[in-house]
Enzyme design. Structure first.
Site, PDB file in Angstrom:
ATOM      1  N   SER A   1     -30.653  36.015  -7.320  1.00 45.18           N
ATOM      2  CA  SER A   1     -31.475  34.929  -6.790  1.00 45.18           C
ATOM      3  C   SER A   1     -32.951  35.374  -6.777  1.00 45.18           C
ATOM      4  O   SER A   1     -33.463  35.788  -7.811  1.00 45.18           O
ATOM      5  CB  SER A   1     -30.970  34.554  -5.390  1.00 45.18           C
ATOM      6  OG  SER A   1     -31.454  33.310  -5.013  1.00 45.18           O
TER       7      SER A   1
ATOM      8  N   ARG B   1     -32.729  26.013   7.343  1.00 41.07           N
ATOM      9  CA  ARG B   1     -31.617  26.851   6.904  1.00 41.07           C
ATOM     10  C   ARG B   1     -30.402  25.994   6.525  1.00 41.07           C
ATOM     11  O   ARG B   1     -29.711  26.274   5.542  1.00 41.07           O
ATOM     12  CB  ARG B   1     -31.252  27.828   8.015  1.00 41.07           C
ATOM     13  CG  ARG B   1     -30.033  28.672   7.738  1.00 41.07           C
ATOM     14  CD  ARG B   1     -30.231  29.579   6.550  1.00 41.07           C
ATOM     15  NE  ARG B   1     -29.123  30.517   6.382  1.00 41.07           N
ATOM     16  CZ  ARG B   1     -29.017  31.362   5.385  1.00 41.07           C
ATOM     17  NH1 ARG B   1     -29.942  31.385   4.451  1.00 41.07           N
ATOM     18  NH2 ARG B   1     -28.003  32.183   5.295  1.00 41.07           N
TER      19      ARG B   1
ATOM     20  N   ASP C   1     -23.011  27.113  -9.871  1.00 37.31           N
ATOM     21  CA  ASP C   1     -24.331  27.275  -9.241  1.00 37.31           C
ATOM     22  C   ASP C   1     -25.266  26.184  -9.763  1.00 37.31           C
ATOM     23  O   ASP C   1     -25.628  26.183 -10.933  1.00 37.31           O
ATOM     24  CB  ASP C   1     -24.879  28.664  -9.597  1.00 37.31           C
ATOM     25  CG  ASP C   1     -26.212  28.975  -8.922  1.00 37.31           C
ATOM     26  OD1 ASP C   1     -26.823  28.060  -8.330  1.00 37.31           O
ATOM     27  OD2 ASP C   1     -26.641  30.143  -8.997  1.00 37.31           O
TER      28      ASP C   1
ATOM     29  N   HIS D   1     -24.008  29.001  -5.773  1.00 40.40           N
ATOM     30  CA  HIS D   1     -25.004  30.073  -5.833  1.00 40.40           C
ATOM     31  C   HIS D   1     -24.586  31.288  -5.011  1.00 40.40           C
ATOM     32  O   HIS D   1     -24.894  32.417  -5.363  1.00 40.40           O
ATOM     33  CB  HIS D   1     -26.343  29.521  -5.346  1.00 40.40           C
ATOM     34  CG  HIS D   1     -27.468  30.488  -5.451  1.00 40.40           C
ATOM     35  ND1 HIS D   1     -27.868  31.025  -6.654  1.00 40.40           N
ATOM     36  CD2 HIS D   1     -28.269  31.047  -4.509  1.00 40.40           C
ATOM     37  CE1 HIS D   1     -28.876  31.859  -6.440  1.00 40.40           C
ATOM     38  NE2 HIS D   1     -29.131  31.898  -5.153  1.00 40.40           N
ATOM     39  N   ASP D   2     -23.887  31.050  -3.899  1.00 36.40           N
ATOM     40  CA  ASP D   2     -23.446  32.128  -3.012  1.00 36.40           C
ATOM     41  C   ASP D   2     -22.512  33.130  -3.694  1.00 36.40           C
ATOM     42  O   ASP D   2     -22.303  34.223  -3.159  1.00 36.40           O
ATOM     43  CB  ASP D   2     -22.708  31.539  -1.804  1.00 36.40           C
ATOM     44  CG  ASP D   2     -23.543  31.647  -0.536  1.00 36.40           C
ATOM     45  OD1 ASP D   2     -24.669  32.174  -0.618  1.00 36.40           O
ATOM     46  OD2 ASP D   2     -23.058  31.205   0.521  1.00 36.40           O
TER      47      ASP D   2
END
Lengths: 372, 199
Positions: free
Chosen positions: A151, A221, A317, A350-351
């Site tokens: 990232s 967040r 992602d 993405h995680d």
């Protein structure tokens, strides 16, 4: 609450050299916090630099001093691990602009004696990398066996390869991009506006007031967290299941499990992160575009690069999609650089790069070890 | 480093490649040929491969391999970025073999192309007597699930390169791991390898 990060001691170095930022501003004696693992060999050629993502930190393989949780990549970086700290000297530095020991908006401005707040100069990914390079100089480390990042960490790794090609043997870039897309910038702007709309933000001057923009940062967040996941992953994990109840309340409590999950993510984040740092680091990412100084031709950033590149993307992602990695690979090919690329399959969006991924780990190990 | 013996067509290509050449191996699988070229010919070799597990295996060997699709992604490579392009057992799986040949000779002045010969006598007999799409050693997969969508014969290939004004600098025909003559190739070659160059 959110000032807890300021009371913690971090390993850090106050750099002897001033850091001239891309904006033209100068930080006279910037402080960089960092962690090191594993032995540095005599030849000093076994160093691996790990670059962290937006809301991560230097505690890649050690207990986080605020949360008490294990390091964010402790399964990867460990003795005998994918990044083997029995054999490699691993360094992870907290980026400039952050809030875990490196100079950032929460640091004291020597000119005023109080926190910089929004008077801290805007930083870029390039500034972060330049600060790391100075740190390594002062640690007596010239060459990197590898620079690795996912990232935002991938952006730094790309920057390292582009700006210091002779110092980097290989660069592994995971779930990243060579520029921030309009969509990426848009999501970041939502987060920033949430923080700045919180009355407790107070123009960024909240450090002495005892009030911090907890709500704004928490919303930022929550919004960001959605972008780290995938629809399939969210559906598999939560679906439309209700939280601790049999029926809907016909109100605005967190009826759905996914709601309470996001609220938890938001609230726990404010304990370990500074709202202003979130503004600065997201801004740095938005400004990132490696091709820009080369008239939009990304290949020019890597012309005649001796660096070995490895790129990994994940098929679910959508924040840093495979197409962005491909764009980098195409540019590397055009520049005749050595590049490998693979898209891994994962439902976690993405995680995925932070989660258990034996496929990715095998690749990483192979990439690090090749030719050693 | 020890290697398992190369498939006969790959061994033949490896023998022909000059020392230190820049090579793109298209459809490189797990990088077996690439590793051999790197280690025995000091070649500067890159790979393109569609299967992620194969790419990962090649990366683990320290090879520079990119996951991608020859039909789409060859366009990304600049003109003349290699001395040789290698396309082994991939031509018949591509959407447009004719365009792939154009791309090969745009990326490099020379290329090796190898493919199973669909006019081999076993294939002909299977079709003639059985009336069914043949399943052979080199074409082992049933018609409905085979990746081979453009079956090609030695004669077809010769005709295509002639029509495209592509020079044939070498041709090798294999029956099992044994060479067979050009004259008999149409019937007897299970496998053909061509070295082609810009006309």
């Amino acid at each position: 609450m959110a000032t807890r990060t300021r009371d913690v001691q971090h390993n850090s170095l106050s750099l002897e050299r001033p850091l001239t930022l891309d904006s033209g501003a100068v930080l006279e004696r910037p402080v960089i916090a960092f962690e090191r693992y594993g032995p540095l060999n005599e030849a000093r050629d076994n160093v691996i630099l790990i670059c962290h993502a937006l809301t991560m930190d230097q505690y890649v393989a050690s207990t986080h001093p605020v949360t008490g949780k294990p390091g964010w990549w402790s399964k990867v970086v460990r003795p005998g691990g994918v990044v083997d700290t029995d054999r490699y000297h691993v360094i992870c530095a907290n980026v400039i602009g952050s809030c875990l020991g490196s100079s950032g908006p929460a640091s004291l401005d020597p000119a005023t004696g109080s926190a910089f707040g929004m008077n801290f100069p805007v930083v870029t990914i390039g500034d972060m990398v330049r600060a790391q390079a100075i740190l390594l100089d002062e640690l007596g480390i010239g060459q990197l066996h590898a620079v690795i990042g996912g990232s935002m960490g991938g952006m730094q790794a790309l920057c390292w390869a582009a700006h210091y090609p002779d110092r980097v043997d290989r660069a592994l870039i995971i779930a990243s991009a060579a520029r921030h897309s309009a969509q990426n910038i848009a999501f970041h702007e939502v987060g920033r506006q949430a923080i700045m709309a919180d009355p407790d933000w107070q123009g960024g001057d909240y450090y002495a007031s005892g009030r911090v923009p907890v709500k704004g940062l928490s919303v930022a967040r929550m919004a960001a967290h959605i972008t780290y996941l995938s629809e399939a992953g969210l559906t598999a994990k939560f679906g439309r299941q209700l939280q601790d109840r049999e029926t809907k309340t016909f109100g605005f409590d967190a009826d759905f499990q996914v709601e309470s999950y996001l609220r938890h993510q938001g609230i726990s984040f404010v304990d370990r992160f500074d709202a202003n740092s979130y503004l600065y680091i997201t801004r740095a990412m938005d400004y990132f575009d490696l091709a820009e100084p080369h008239g939009g031709r990304l290949a020019e950033a890597f012309r005649d690069s001796p660096v070995r590149f490895g790129l990994v993307s994940f098929d679910s992602d959508w924040l840093y999609p495979t197409s962005e990695s491909r764009r980098i690979v195409q540019a590397l090919h055009a520049a005749c650089a050595q590049a490998s690329f693979v898209e891994l399959s994962s439902p976690f969006g993405h995680d995925a790069f932070l989660l258990d991924s034996p496929e990715m780990w095998r690749l990483m190990a192979g990439f690090i070890e090749a030719g050693r | 480093m020890s290697h398992s013996p190369l498939r006969p067509d790959l061994a033949l290509i490896a023998a022909e490649v000059p020392h230190g050449a820049r090579i793109l191996d298209i459809g490189c699988g797990d990088g077996t040929l690439m590793a051999a070229l790197r280690d025995s010919k000091a070649a500067d070799v890159r790979g393109l491969e569609i299967d992620a597990a194969n790419v990962a295996a090649a990366m683990e060997r320290g090879l520079a391999v990119v996951q991608g699709d020859a039909d789409r992604d060859l366009a990304d490579y600049p003109d003349d970025s290699f001395d040789f392009a290698i396309l082994s057992q991939t031509l018949q799986t591509s959407q447009r073999p004719d365009r792939i040949l154009d791309q090969l000779l745009r990326i490099a002045p020379r290329a090796f192309v190898s493919f199973p010969n669909f006019a081999h006598w076993r294939v002909r007999l299977a079709l003639l007597w059985g009336g069914r799409m043949p399943v052979t050693r080199l074409l082992p997969i049933a018609w409905y699930e085979t990746p081979n969508i453009h079956h090609v014969t030695v004669s077809d290939f010769r005709e295509l390169v002639a029509a495209k004004n592509i020079a044939v600098e070498g041709a090798w025909y294999l029956n099992g791991d044994r060479p067979t003559s050009a004259a008999a190739a149409s019937w007897r070659a299970e496998h053909a390898i061509f070295q082609i160059a810009r006309g």
